[in-house]
Design an enzyme around this catalytic site. Structure first.
Site, PDB file in Angstrom:
ATOM      1  N   SER A 259       0.822  -1.107   0.025  1.00  0.00           N
ATOM      2  CA  SER A 259      -0.359   0.019   0.071  1.00  0.00           C
ATOM      3  C   SER A 259       0.845   1.279   0.181  1.00  0.00           C
ATOM      4  O   SER A 259       1.526   1.571  -0.665  1.00  0.00           O
ATOM      5  CB  SER A 259      -1.096   0.219   1.158  1.00  0.00           C
ATOM      6  OG  SER A 259      -1.949   1.076   1.262  1.00  0.00           O
ATOM      7  N   ASP A 347      -9.115  -4.722  -5.254  1.00  0.00           N
ATOM      8  CA  ASP A 347      -8.772  -3.128  -4.608  1.00  0.00           C
ATOM      9  C   ASP A 347      -9.187  -2.422  -5.364  1.00  0.00           C
ATOM     10  O   ASP A 347      -8.701  -1.879  -7.299  1.00  0.00           O
ATOM     11  CB  ASP A 347      -7.675  -3.498  -5.015  1.00  0.00           C
ATOM     12  CG  ASP A 347      -6.237  -2.856  -3.737  1.00  0.00           C
ATOM     13  OD1 ASP A 347      -7.486  -1.510  -3.946  1.00  0.00           O
ATOM     14  OD2 ASP A 347      -5.373  -2.504  -3.668  1.00  0.00           O
ATOM     15  N   HIS A 379      -8.087  -4.707  -0.867  1.00  0.00           N
ATOM     16  CA  HIS A 379      -6.220  -4.287  -0.929  1.00  0.00           C
ATOM     17  C   HIS A 379      -5.788  -5.197   0.174  1.00  0.00           C
ATOM     18  O   HIS A 379      -5.922  -5.075   1.978  1.00  0.00           O
ATOM     19  CB  HIS A 379      -6.765  -3.121  -0.421  1.00  0.00           C
ATOM     20  CG  HIS A 379      -5.647  -1.658  -0.186  1.00  0.00           C
ATOM     21  ND1 HIS A 379      -4.920  -1.930  -1.669  1.00  0.00           N
ATOM     22  CD2 HIS A 379      -5.319  -1.298   0.558  1.00  0.00           C
ATOM     23  CE1 HIS A 379      -3.808  -0.947  -0.443  1.00  0.00           C
ATOM     24  NE2 HIS A 379      -3.948  -0.909  -0.064  1.00  0.00           N
TER      25      HIS A 379
END
Length: 405
Positions: A259, A347, A379
């Site tokens: 991320s 995601d 995600h």
């Protein structure tokens, strides 16, 4: 329901007072204004003597307003008790913060910033100490790199039987959390890095970089560069007690993260490859796990969030967050010939993550860009479901990427 019963009692008393006010009895206007429910409490002081008069319309109006307010409060309570649970649940995170000053930016579910400057993080604040992990045999320790900024790392070393006398690849890892929450010392990342160090057979260095909004970007990028320099220095010039000096092979140096950490890893690789000859660092591979990338088509909320993270310094079209906007020639500065990008099927950042790979492949960069997709997952699913088959495959892909160098 206790509060509801209390408010019902208030309504009954207010209605009683309204009825008594309609009777021809002696009251004072001052008492009616101050105590619309006068006489409801045995301990209340008696009204002072006065001339007998009839209650005026103004006094009656005041009593009616009191009754209506109580009814309104009761209605709100009953609505929440019967059908308003979803609304109450949706605002639960906001209600945790004492309402002492106004909200400046609501970044739920991560944090809330108040106008006074106070920041209340709603997740990612738990930490665990370094340890010898009983399940994997991986040992860890914490090192403060820069006492001025507070920059620190947690270093993971596989079991002695795995390491032996040979040196191991080094992975410099950056945690996720939208640049605003989580840490290298959190339980999720401690568990993940223990498992990854054991599975891939690497010395892992997890970086506890500074967070926004107290330290908006580029603070995290600067911390990543400082951490990279520390890894290189420790591996080459460290004492015999240094795990990096004893077990780390920086000729097989990888950078990676998930991320926001994937975003940091990309920008670090660009800086490493674009440095002058004296400071240039050659990175064996860059692993971007569900990286935080956006672009010109980001929705308004994503734009506001990014502006909050960087204190408005960069737009969503800036190469820091939209590498696909880089001119083709700029990709040659990427300090590695191998890149792995993972994408989870559900995601919302997926289009930009795939766009990154497409831009890299089409730039004439000349390296190997691999895209690994996991359909049906959200995600960074792999952090919290380490034992699941898909998370195991995800980690195996990353471990193979490291060991094929």
């Amino acid at each position: 329901m206790v509060r509801a019963a209390h408010r019902v009692g208030r309504i009954d008393r207010s209605i009683g007072a309204y009825k008594r006010a309609r009777e021809p009895r002696a009251v004072t206007l001052a008492a009616a204004a101050r105590h619309p429910g006068a006489g409801r409490s045995p301990s209340a002081a008696p009204s002072p003597p006065c001339s007998p008069v009839m209650a005026t319309p103004r006094a009656l109006l005041a009593l009616v307003l009191v009754a209506l307010c109580c009814c309104s409060s009761l209605g709100a309570v009953l609505a929440r008790s019967s059908g308003g649970g979803a609304e109450e649940e949706g605002s639960a995170l906001r209600s945790r913060a004492p309402n002492v000053d106004g909200v400046k930016f609501d970044f739920t579910p991560f944090l809330i910033q108040y106008r006074s400057g106070r920041v209340q993080r709603l997740m990612g604040t738990s930490v665990v100490p370094p340890s010898l992990d009983a399940r994997t045999g991986v040992a860890s320790c914490d090192v403060v790199i820069d006492r001025t900024t507070g920059l620190a790392v947690r270093v993971y070393r596989p079991s002695q039987s795995r390491a032996g006398n040979k040196k191991l690849p080094v992975l410099l890892y950056f945690h996720g959390g939208a640049f605003v929450v989580e840490s290298a010392f959190g339980p999720a990342y401690h568990g993940y890095l223990n498992a990854l160090a054991a599975r891939a057979g690497v010395i892992a260095v997890s970086v506890n970089y500074r967070l926004a909004p107290e330290h908006p970007l580029p603070a995290a990028y600067d911390d990543s560069w400082a951490a990279l320099q520390w890894v290189l220095s420790s591996a080459r010039n460290g004492s015999r007690s240094s795990w990096l000096a004893r077990h780390g092979d920086v000729s097989r140096l990888f950078v990676g993260g998930d991320s926001a950490g994937g975003n940091i890893a990309h920008n670090l690789a660009m800086r490493a490859g674009g440095s002058n000859a004296r400071t240039m660092v050659r990175i064996s591979g860059v692993a971007l796990l569900d990286p935080y990338f956006l672009g010109a088509r980001a929705d308004p909320w994503a734009e506001r969030a990014w502006g909050f993270i960087c204190a408005g310094r960069y737009g969503t079209g800036h190469p820091y967050v939209d590498p696909a906007a880089l001119p083709a020639g700029a990709w040659r500065r990427l300090g590695s010939a191998r890149v792995l990008v993972t994408v989870s099927g559900r995601d919302r950042l997926g289009p930009w993550q795939r766009g990154y790979v497409g831009a890299l492949r089409g730039s004439g960069w000349g390296g190997e860009a691999r895209l690994y997709e996991t359909p049906g997952e959200g995600h960074c699913f792999f952090l919290n479901y380490l034992a699941s088959p898909r998370a195991a495959m995800h980690m195996a892909t990353l471990a193979d990427f490291v060991n094929q160098a």
